[in-house]
Design a protein around this motif. Structure first.
Motif, PDB file in Angstrom:
ATOM      1  N   UNK A 129       0.807  -1.227   0.000  1.00 43.09           N
ATOM      2  CA  UNK A 129       0.000   0.000   0.000  1.00 43.09           C
ATOM      3  C   UNK A 129       0.838   1.275   0.000  1.00 43.09           C
ATOM      4  N   UNK A 130       2.135   1.201   0.312  1.00 36.26           N
ATOM      5  CA  UNK A 130       2.937   2.429   0.335  1.00 36.26           C
ATOM      6  C   UNK A 130       2.955   3.098  -1.041  1.00 36.26           C
ATOM      7  N   UNK A 131       2.760   2.297  -2.099  1.00 37.40           N
ATOM      8  CA  UNK A 131       2.748   2.850  -3.453  1.00 37.40           C
ATOM      9  C   UNK A 131       1.591   3.832  -3.654  1.00 37.40           C
ATOM     10  N   UNK A 132       0.506   3.640  -2.902  1.00 36.97           N
ATOM     11  CA  UNK A 132      -0.658   4.521  -3.047  1.00 36.97           C
ATOM     12  C   UNK A 132      -0.425   5.883  -2.404  1.00 36.97           C
ATOM     13  N   UNK A 195       6.122   1.885   4.828  1.00 38.63           N
ATOM     14  CA  UNK A 195       5.307   0.703   5.093  1.00 38.63           C
ATOM     15  C   UNK A 195       6.130  -0.320   5.842  1.00 38.63           C
ATOM     16  N   UNK A 196       5.466  -1.136   6.643  1.00 34.88           N
ATOM     17  CA  UNK A 196       6.092  -2.255   7.334  1.00 34.88           C
ATOM     18  C   UNK A 196       5.872  -3.517   6.513  1.00 34.88           C
ATOM     19  N   UNK A 197       6.961  -4.165   6.093  1.00 40.01           N
ATOM     20  CA  UNK A 197       6.897  -5.362   5.265  1.00 40.01           C
ATOM     21  C   UNK A 197       7.055  -6.587   6.152  1.00 40.01           C
ATOM     22  N   UNK A 198       6.104  -7.520   6.151  1.00 43.80           N
ATOM     23  CA  UNK A 198       6.206  -8.701   7.020  1.00 43.80           C
ATOM     24  C   UNK A 198       7.310  -9.657   6.584  1.00 43.80           C
ATOM     25  N   UNK A 199       7.735 -10.474   7.515  1.00 47.77           N
ATOM     26  CA  UNK A 199       8.751 -11.501   7.304  1.00 47.77           C
ATOM     27  C   UNK A 199       8.164 -12.659   6.499  1.00 47.77           C
ATOM     28  N   UNK A 200       9.009 -13.274   5.667  1.00 48.22           N
ATOM     29  CA  UNK A 200       8.573 -14.416   4.848  1.00 48.22           C
ATOM     30  C   UNK A 200       9.520 -15.585   5.090  1.00 48.22           C
ATOM     31  N   UNK A 201       8.935 -16.775   5.239  1.00 49.68           N
ATOM     32  CA  UNK A 201       9.744 -17.961   5.511  1.00 49.68           C
ATOM     33  C   UNK A 201       9.175 -19.169   4.786  1.00 49.68           C
TER      34      UNK A 201
END
Length: 617
Positions: A129-132, A195-201
Motif C-alpha cells: 500500500x505504500x505505493x498509493x 510501510x512495514x513489510x512482514x517476514x517471509x519464511x
C-alpha cells in the motif's frame, strides 16, 4: 536463462487456460498473444512445502498482445497459506512492461492490445500500500477495472523487485522490515511514504534457510529508499544479502538504478546501486545460497564488489534460445532436421519437422496472416486443419479469409473486429462502449465513479447477464437476454454480451468446407465447399478434391514456406429453407476420381497394399 538474455515464452499463442508462472528471478514473455480465457497465475506453488524462496519474481511483458476480452479475472496473486505459521508473503510478484514498451506508454503513446489499461505499465498485489501514498498518485487500486487484476495495484511507472535474504530468524519473533521512500528527491526530512513489510519464511522454523523480505520499488536514480528493522536500533546485519531487480534487464535493454541505504549505511556508490550489482555465490548449483555469499555479495556488500559484466544480447540472437545441442555425444550425424540432445545423447527431431523429414511449416502453407503452429508446438505433431494460428480478423485453415473485410465491418472507438468463422465476424468493444460497431458510449451520461468505466457498477455479474447499464444519476442495472432494455437519456449500456448465434459454429474440422455460424435455431446451413485444387492442411501438402483434403501427387515438397496472399473472398451461404440439424459434411454419393466410375470415394481413401513389397505400402 544462463545466457542472460533469453525470453522464456517467445512467439507463442495461448488461450483458454491458466499459465502457472514461476516464483523466482525474472520471467520474460515476448511477442506472444493471449486470447480469451487466458489467465496468468503469479508464484505458482510458492511456499507449498519447501518450494520457492522469497516469492517475488519479475514478469516482464515485451511486445505482448493481450486479446482476452473476458470480463473475468485475467491474473491472480496467491492468497493461501499451507505453512504451519503466518510468515507467508507468497502474494508477491511484479507484472511490468519491458523498458521500451513502458517508455512508449509513459511518453503518452499507446500499445496495441496491452495487458494494462491505457497509461499504466505495472501491477503488484494490493498488500504493498505504500505505493498509493507516493506524490503525484502514480499508482491506484485496480478495482475500477473490475476483478481483472485481482484487486492489485496498477502503476503508471515501472516497478522492480527488491529482496533482502536474511539469516537466523524464526516466524514467531522476526521483526518487520520498515521501508521509507523519498520519491523523486534527496533523502532529507520526512519520507513521502512508508510501510512495514512482514517476514517471509519457506518451511518450518529451524528447518529452512529460505527466508527474508521482498517488496516492489520504483527504479530511478532520483528515488531514495531506506530500509531498517522494526526491532532494536533498526540495523540490518551486514551478512544479509540484498538484491535489486535482475541483470537480464540491463543485458536486454538498459541498466537500472536506485538509491538505497540500510538504516544509516549507504549501499553501492554513495547509495547508488544498479541492476548489474554483484551476484556471486547466489543460486549456486542446487544450493539456495553458498556460504561465501553471506556478507560478500549483493547490492549492499560491505567490500563493495564490482558490478557484473554486461552481456551483449545481439550475439545470442537477441535472446532467442535454441535447443541445447551436443553433437559430440551422438555417434552419427543427426542431419539437418534433427539435433543431438545433450541430456539423452540421442538424435531428436527439431520442432516443425517429422520423422520423414517433412517440413511441417512448409506443408502448412500459412498465408501472410497466419503463423505456423508446428514451429512452437514440437516435432511430433502432424499437419492438421489447425496448423496455422491466424492474426485477429482472419480465418480459414491457412488464415486465407478475412470476413471483417468481406462484410465491410469497421469497428468504432478503438474496437477490434474478430473473425467468428470463415464467413462471420463481430466487433469486440473497449470498456465503456457497446453496439454492433462499438458506436455507443456512456461518457457524459453516467456519473458513477467520476464518470469513468465501470461507472460505479460491477462489470462481471454472471454469465447469464448480457446487458450492463449505468444511470445518469448513479445506479446500475443488469439484465438477462429476455429482459434487454432500450437506452434513453437516463440509462446507458456500458457493456453487452453477444445475443446472436455467432458463438455456435458449424464445421470446425473439415478444412475443405467453410466454417459458418449456426442458424438461429442452432442447426447448420447447407455446407459450402472450397474449390477443387484449393490447398488444405489435414493432409500434408493436401489439396481439396470434391470436399475432401487429399494428398497431391504432383506437389513437390517445398523447402521453405511459400508466401500466399489471400485473393478470394469466402462465400457466405444463405441459410437453408429446410433447416437441417445434421448437415452432410462431405459428398457421400455420385462422385468418382480419375475419370473412373469404379474409383469411388471409399476406394480413393483406402491405402494401397502390396504384400510382396511392403516398402511400397
Amino acid at each position: 536463462f544462463a545466457n542472460g538474455c533469453s525470453s522464456h515464452l517467445l512467439g507463442a499463442s495461448y488461450a483458454d487456460g491458466n499459465l502457472a508462472l514461476p516464483d523466482q528471478a525474472s520471467f520474460i514473455i515476448e511477442n506472444t498473444t493471449f486470447g480469451d480465457g487466458a489467465v496468468l497465475e503469479a508464484n505458482h506453488h510458492c511456499n507449498v512445502g519447501v518450494t520457492g524462496v522469497l516469492c517475488f519474481p519479475q514478469y516482464i511483458l515485451h511486445e505482448v498482445h493481450w486479446k482476452n476480452s473476458s470480463p473475468s479475472r485475467w491474473m491472480w496473486f496467491q492468497d493461501f497459506n499451507t505453512q504451519g505459521h503466518t510468515a507467508n508473503q507468497n502474494h508477491g510478484g511484479v507484472f511490468t512492461l519491458s523498458p521500451p514498451n513502458a517508455q512508449t506508454v509513459m511518453d503518452g503513446g499507446q500499445l496495441a492490445d496491452s495487458f494494462f489499461p491505457p497509461g499504466y505499465v505495472s501491477l503488484v498485489s494490493d498488500k504493498f500500500s505504500y505505493l498509493l501514498g507516493l506524490p503525484g498518485s502514480p499508482c491506484i487500486v485496480s478495482t475500477a477495472y473490475g476483478n481483472r487484476y485481482d484487486g492489485g495495484i496498477l502503476c503508471r511507472v515501472p516497478l522492480r523487485s527488491l529482496k533482502v535474504y536474511s539469516q537466523n530468524l524464526v516466524s514467531f519473533s522476526a521483526p518487520y522490515l520498515i521501508v521509507e521512500v523519498w520519491y523523486g528527491r534527496a533523502q532529507s526530512g520526512s519520507p513521502d511514504s512508508s510501510q512495514s513489510i512482514p517476514f517471509h519464511q519457506i518451511g518450518g522454523d529451524f528447518e529452512s534457510d529460505k527466508q527474508g523480505y521482498s517488496l516492489p520499488v520504483v527504479p530511478g536514480a532520483e528515488h531514495h529508499y531506506k530500509l531498517r528493522l522494526s526491532s532494536g536500533d533498526g540495523t540490518i546485519p551486514a551478512t544479509w544479502v540484498v538484491e535489486f531487480s535482475d541483470e537480464v534487464v540491463g543485458n536486454r535493454w538498459e541498466v537500472e538504478y536506485i538509491n538505497l541505504s540500510l538504516n544509516n549505511y549507504m549501499c553501492g556508490n554513495n547509495g547508488l546501486v544498479n541492476s548489474h550489482h554483484d551476484r556471486r555465490f547466489m543460486w549456486s548449483g542446487d544450493q539456495f545460497m553458498s556460504n561465501e555469499a553471506w556478507g560478500n555479495t549483493g547490492a549492499c556488500a560491505a567490500d563493495k564488489p564490482g558490478d557484473l559484466p554486461k552481456v551483449d544480447c545481439s550475439l545470442v540472437d537477441e535472446g532467442r534460445l535454441m535447443s541445447a545441442e551436443c553433437p559430440e555425444l551422438c555417434s552419427n550425424s543427426c542431419g539437418e532436421t534433427s539435433y543431438c540432445d545433450c541430456g539423452s545423447a540421442t538424435c531428436k527431431i527439431k520442432s516443425g519437422f517429422t520423422e520423414a523429414e517433412v517440413d511441417l511449416c512448409a506443408a502448412a502453407r500459412c498465408s501472410d496472416h497466419g503463423s505456423c503452429a508446428a514451429k512452437y508446438l514440437g516435432s511430433n505433431l502432424p499437419t492438421t486443419s489447425s496448423a496455422c494460428i491466424c492474426d485477429e480478423g482472419w480465418s480459414g485453415s491457412r488464415c486465407q479469409f478475412n470476413p471483417c473485410q468481406t462484410l465491410g465491418i469497421v469497428c468504432q472507438n478503438n474496437g477490434r473486429c474478430a473473425a467468428t468463422s470463415d464467413t462471420s465476424a463481430q466487433c469486440i468493444c473497449k470498456n465503456g462502449y457497446s453496439g454492433d460497431l462499438c458506436e455507443k458510449s456512456c461518457d457524459g451520461i453516467c456519473t458513477g465513479n467520476g464518470g469513468d468505466y465501470p461507472f460505479g457498477c460491477n462489470p462481471s455479474v454472471g454469465e447469464d447477464i448480457v446487458q450492463y447499464r449505468c444511470g445518469n444519476g448513479g445506479g446500475c442495472e443488469y439484465w438477462t437476454e429476455d429482459k434487454i432494455r432500450e437506452d434513453d437519456s437516463q440509462w446507458c449500456t456500458f457493456k453487452e454480451s453477444s445475443t446472436d448465434n455467432l458463438e455456435c459454429t458449424c464445421n470446425e474440422v473439415d478444412d475443405c468446407m467453410l466454417s459458418t455460424p449456426c442458424n438461429n435455431d442452432g442447426s447448420c446451413p447447407t455446407p459450402t465447399y472450397l474449390p477443387d485444387g484449393e490447398a488444405c492442411n489435414s493432409t500434408p501438402f493436401g489439396v481439396c478434391q470434391q470436399g475432401v483434403c487429399a494428398q497431391s501427387n504432383t506437389t513437390p515438397l517445398p523447402t521453405s514456406p511459400p508466401v500466399i496472399v489471400p485473393t478470394g473472398q469466402p462465400v457466405t451461404p444463405n441459410p437453408s429453407s429446410s433447416q437441417t440439424s445434421n448437415p452432410s459434411l462431405r459428398p457421400t454419393s455420385g462422385h468418382s476420381h480419375c475419370g473412373c466410375e469404379a474409383c469411388t470415394q471409399e476406394v480413393w481413401t483406402t491405402p494401397a497394399i502390396n504384400p510382396s513389397n511392403p516398402a511400397e505400402n
